[in-house]
Design an enzyme around this catalytic site. Sequence first.
Site, PDB file in Angstrom:
ATOM      1  N   ASP A 127       0.811  -1.225   0.000  1.00  0.00           N
ATOM      2  CA  ASP A 127       0.000   0.000   0.000  1.00  0.00           C
ATOM      3  C   ASP A 127       0.847   1.280   0.000  1.00  0.00           C
ATOM      4  OD1 ASP A 127      -2.053  -1.752   0.146  1.00  0.00           O
ATOM      5  OD2 ASP A 127      -2.779  -1.156   2.125  1.00  0.00           O
ATOM      6  N   ARG A 162     -18.699  -0.909 -21.885  1.00  0.00           N
ATOM      7  CA  ARG A 162     -18.996  -1.028 -20.450  1.00  0.00           C
ATOM      8  C   ARG A 162     -18.246   0.006 -19.619  1.00  0.00           C
ATOM      9  NH1 ARG A 162     -18.313  -7.514 -20.641  1.00  0.00           N
ATOM     10  NH2 ARG A 162     -20.514  -8.001 -20.850  1.00  0.00           N
TER      11      ARG A 162
HETATM   12  O1  F6P Z   1      -1.938  -4.082   4.017  1.00  0.00           O
HETATM   13  C1  F6P Z   1      -1.717  -4.419   2.699  1.00  0.00           C
HETATM   14  C2  F6P Z   1      -2.936  -5.031   2.095  1.00  0.00           C
HETATM   15  O2  F6P Z   1      -2.508  -5.392   0.835  1.00  0.00           O
HETATM   16  C3  F6P Z   1      -4.184  -4.154   2.050  1.00  0.00           C
HETATM   17  O3  F6P Z   1      -4.289  -3.293   0.975  1.00  0.00           O
HETATM   18  C4  F6P Z   1      -5.283  -5.173   2.045  1.00  0.00           C
HETATM   19  O4  F6P Z   1      -6.475  -4.680   2.552  1.00  0.00           O
HETATM   20  C5  F6P Z   1      -4.738  -6.216   2.916  1.00  0.00           C
HETATM   21  O5  F6P Z   1      -3.336  -6.201   2.776  1.00  0.00           O
HETATM   22  C6  F6P Z   1      -5.358  -7.544   2.661  1.00  0.00           C
HETATM   23  O6  F6P Z   1      -4.620  -8.541   3.291  1.00  0.00           O
HETATM   24  P1  F6P Z   1      -5.241  -9.928   3.754  1.00  0.00           P
HETATM   25  O7  F6P Z   1      -6.221 -10.332   2.725  1.00  0.00           O
HETATM   26  O8  F6P Z   1      -4.060 -10.815   3.843  1.00  0.00           O
HETATM   27  O9  F6P Z   1      -5.897  -9.695   5.069  1.00  0.00           O
END
Ligand code: F6P
Length: 341
Positions: A127, A162
């Site tokens: 992120d 779309r």
């Molecule tokens: O924190 C990084 C991230 O990629 C977020 O964007 C996402 O919400 C999360 O991890 C999802 O991680 P998991 O599915 O492993 O809980």
Amino acid sequence: MRIGVLTSGGDCPGLNAVIRSVVHRAVTAHGDEVIGFRDGWRGLLAGDWTKLDLDAVSGILARGGTILGSSRVQPAQLRDGVDRAREHTAALGLDAIVPVGGEGTLKAARLLSNAGLPIVGVPKTTDNDIAATDVTFGFDTAVTVATEALDRLKTTAESHQRVLIVEVMGRHTGWIALHAGMAAGAHAIVVPERPFDIDELTTVVGRRFESGKRFAIVVVAEGAKPREGSMAFDGGGADIYGHERFAGIARQLADELEHRLGKEARPVILGHVQRGGTPTAYDRVLATRFGWHAVEAAHRGDFGMMTALRGTEIMMAPLADAIRSLKGVSAGRYAELSTVV
Ligand code: F6P
């Protein structure tokens, strides 16, 4: 010196490059011994570890995921486990522990550092939202994967006239949405830092059809929300780690835009494909540099710190800084988009 490494939280491309780099630098430059805890903090709390020598890290530079495994540990479990972590650190004769992880991991790292454990952190997150470092590895790979997906989605959206609402990762911040959306020329980009107005978004997408174009691509970060009261919205609640469990902003937006515009709108959720697979060259280099500097920091006794990229240089930043606030997309960066919502 004896160094313990662990990878914790959501995985991300480049974790193996950090592990490899720590082992290479520690073993070849300092004659250290390195061990890896399995499945993040769980391994430290349970005393579950494996020896990491040069053979163990051979061939992993370009491999996605983490050879050590990862897990999430609830903050309360970790607080209760501080004494156990201290006992295992002493029993294993560890002089340094290098946890590699995102916001949650670095918070835990700070807790253990405050409890006297010799911690040198390495930040990771697809992120890119950790304020104390300009960039985290994993982000470039996620943006590359999302951009390629957007390029592909454009051609099929055009064929079928779309609106495609493409949901990318970004729990609190819209860096992946901003960069991938910009790189692929998305027609609207929606980020969590800026609650969207559904009327404005409808106008932006509608204008594109009025101008004769026959498709539209909207990129939305998974954590984006509508402006209070502007649209019915299911926030989804929280999971056992206190993380928001999203109910699918792309699906909700697709329903709303289809209804308002009378155009077929489909949600596409890129999900974990963004953080799986091989890291880009940029992420391999950043991860390798972080690993190298983490070992050097351990030898200097720079504990309670983490590696950070500032400009082109790697510095050490206090763990306290890493968890103080998240780095969001600024108004200035958002204003650079030509179609803003
Ligand atoms: O924190 C990084 C991230 O990629 C977020 O964007 C996402 O919400 C999360 O991890 C999802 O991680 P998991 O599915 O492993 O809980």
